[in-house]
Design a protein around this motif. Sequence first.
Motif, short mmCIF file in Angstrom:
data_model
loop_
_atom_site.label_atom_id
_atom_site.label_comp_id
_atom_site.label_asym_id
_atom_site.label_seq_id
_atom_site.Cartn_x
_atom_site.Cartn_y
_atom_site.Cartn_z
N GLY A 25 6.12 -2.81 -21.34
CA GLY A 25 6.17 -1.69 -20.40
C GLY A 25 7.52 -1.00 -20.38
O GLY A 25 8.38 -1.22 -21.23
N TYR A 26 7.73 -0.17 -19.38
CA TYR A 26 8.97 0.58 -19.22
C TYR A 26 9.31 0.68 -17.74
O TYR A 26 8.46 0.41 -16.90
N PRO A 27 10.53 1.00 -17.37
CA PRO A 27 11.64 1.48 -18.23
C PRO A 27 12.54 0.37 -18.80
O PRO A 27 13.34 0.64 -19.69
N ARG A 28 12.42 -0.89 -18.32
CA ARG A 28 13.39 -1.91 -18.73
C ARG A 28 12.81 -3.01 -19.62
O ARG A 28 13.54 -3.91 -20.04
N ILE A 79 8.77 -2.23 -6.13
CA ILE A 79 7.45 -1.98 -6.72
C ILE A 79 7.43 -0.66 -7.48
O ILE A 79 6.90 -0.57 -8.59
N VAL A 80 8.01 0.37 -6.87
CA VAL A 80 8.09 1.67 -7.55
C VAL A 80 8.85 1.55 -8.87
O VAL A 80 8.45 2.09 -9.91
N ALA A 81 9.95 0.80 -8.86
CA ALA A 81 10.79 0.66 -10.06
C ALA A 81 10.08 -0.09 -11.18
O ALA A 81 10.29 0.21 -12.36
N ASN A 82 9.20 -1.05 -10.84
CA ASN A 82 8.66 -1.97 -11.85
C ASN A 82 7.17 -1.83 -12.13
O ASN A 82 6.64 -2.58 -12.95
N HIS A 83 6.48 -0.87 -11.52
CA HIS A 83 5.01 -0.87 -11.66
C HIS A 83 4.53 -0.48 -13.04
O HIS A 83 3.34 -0.65 -13.35
N HIS A 84 5.40 0.06 -13.89
CA HIS A 84 5.02 0.35 -15.28
C HIS A 84 5.49 -0.73 -16.25
O HIS A 84 5.31 -0.59 -17.46
N ALA A 130 4.72 -5.49 -7.91
CA ALA A 130 4.74 -4.49 -8.97
C ALA A 130 3.64 -4.77 -10.00
O ALA A 130 3.03 -3.83 -10.54
N GLU A 131 3.37 -6.05 -10.29
CA GLU A 131 2.28 -6.38 -11.20
C GLU A 131 0.95 -5.89 -10.64
O GLU A 131 0.13 -5.30 -11.36
N MET A 132 0.74 -6.12 -9.35
CA MET A 132 -0.50 -5.68 -8.72
C MET A 132 -0.60 -4.16 -8.73
O MET A 132 -1.66 -3.59 -9.02
N ALA A 133 0.51 -3.49 -8.45
CA ALA A 133 0.51 -2.02 -8.43
C ALA A 133 0.23 -1.45 -9.81
O ALA A 133 -0.49 -0.46 -9.95
N GLY A 134 0.80 -2.06 -10.84
CA GLY A 134 0.55 -1.59 -12.20
C GLY A 134 -0.89 -1.77 -12.62
O GLY A 134 -1.49 -0.90 -13.28
N SER A 175 0.82 -1.21 0.00
CA SER A 175 0.00 0.00 0.00
C SER A 175 0.86 1.26 0.00
O SER A 175 0.54 2.24 -0.71
N MET A 176 1.94 1.28 0.76
CA MET A 176 2.83 2.44 0.79
C MET A 176 3.47 2.66 -0.58
O MET A 176 3.62 3.80 -1.02
N ALA A 177 3.84 1.58 -1.26
CA ALA A 177 4.43 1.71 -2.60
C ALA A 177 3.43 2.35 -3.55
O ALA A 177 3.79 3.24 -4.35
N GLY A 178 2.16 1.93 -3.47
CA GLY A 178 1.14 2.53 -4.32
C GLY A 178 0.96 4.01 -4.05
O GLY A 178 0.70 4.80 -4.96
N MET A 179 1.15 4.40 -2.81
CA MET A 179 1.02 5.80 -2.41
C MET A 179 2.15 6.66 -2.97
O MET A 179 1.97 7.84 -3.30
N LEU A 180 3.34 6.05 -3.12
CA LEU A 180 4.54 6.83 -3.45
C LEU A 180 5.05 6.61 -4.87
O LEU A 180 5.96 7.30 -5.32
#
Length: 426
Positions: free
Chosen positions: A281-284, A269-274, A295-299, A213-218
């Motif tokens: 996706g990006y960036p990698r 999660i922040v690094a991979n949510h896109h 990260a999949e869930m966050a995206g 949840s904190m990752a989704g917030m930030l």
Amino acid sequence: MEAGLEIVAVSDLKVGMFVAEPDCPWTDLPFPLQGFVLSEPSEIATFARHCRFVYIDRSFSTGEHYRAPLRERDPPLQCAALPRTESTPELARRQSQRHSFLKFLYEQDNSEQAEELARELTHIEPRFDSLQDTLRKTIECIQIEERVDFKDVATRVSDLSGSLQRNPDALMWLLRLKSVDQYSFDQAMDVSVYLLLFGKHVGLSGDRLVQLSMAGMLQDVGKTCLPPVLLTKTDPLDEEERELVRSHVASSLELLCLQHALPPEVMMIVANHHERWDGSGYPRGLKLKEIGRGAEMAGLVDSFCAMLKNKPYRAAMGHQNALEQLFNLRDQQFNPALMEQFVQCVGLYPIGTLVEMNNGEVGVVIQQNRIQRSRPRVLLLLDGMKQKMRGYHVIDLRDPRHKAYTVLRTLPQDAYGLAAQDYYLG
């Protein structure tokens, strides 16, 4: 109802709080005074026998429960992009509406769910407000590279997690009503709460759930580094502009790396949510299990919440339409197994969903039907001519008397000029 009063469930009353008004007439209570500071546990027990919630006034409370009136306090720390514009009369009107709405819930015939919702709303609303304030301050501190107390953030997220465990509808209802009309802030709150809901659904708990949840917030805090004109552009972005927008992931990581207390899972999660399931996706350009489940869930949640909001280049979608579009991307952009779980998690017509009926009336879902998901309980707001109704008109689609009613479609939250406060009526 006077401004400055706070709704508190009787189970949360403490000695030292000033009770300004109960949810029943004072004449039903044995006290000689109308409005006083609680001094004995027996007084709390008396309120508990007669009331479900009360209004307290912090400015007359004592000890740790005291809070100075707003005019006597320093202005709260807040991000310049998130001004507080509600006037005192407007706050008073909102309090009065909430009081009426809670009474309405308690008075629903044969609806234990409505009563449970009202009890949880009185408990969690001040905690939800507290998390909103904490998020506002956190974003500002991160922007100016000032250290953030993430233990405090985690504690407030845990409060919401507990509320979801008791009654998930209360938190989702508040999420619909507590927007501040500032896209990035509302998106951060929405993603954070939906990730709590989704995480619980797939079996996460404890620190792992709070970190998700904190990752989704930030996760999109780096967008504050982008030129505002880029985020409000209505025309398609060119390749250079797209790359600049995608750079917000690196900006987010740079800002958050300065916060040494953040767990590695949050940063991942922040690094991979896109990133996306098919590598688009990006960036990698990560794909499949390279992305990581959090990260999949966050995206997925980030995409869903964004679809529900107006963008400069498109209008907001209704709940059902957004789910259908995402579901069509399963096994492409999104993990098909997680997509199936997400659909089950959020349901067909969750509480707070704006719906249009087959006769043209418009209402908001106030109770899901767990067995017949297409037959929720709906609070009507607009008649068939799209004119506002006065008072509370509830139809329970499970009731044989309403068998002719069906939900035609879900609507964006601002359809037909409705605003969040209209859901409370008055």
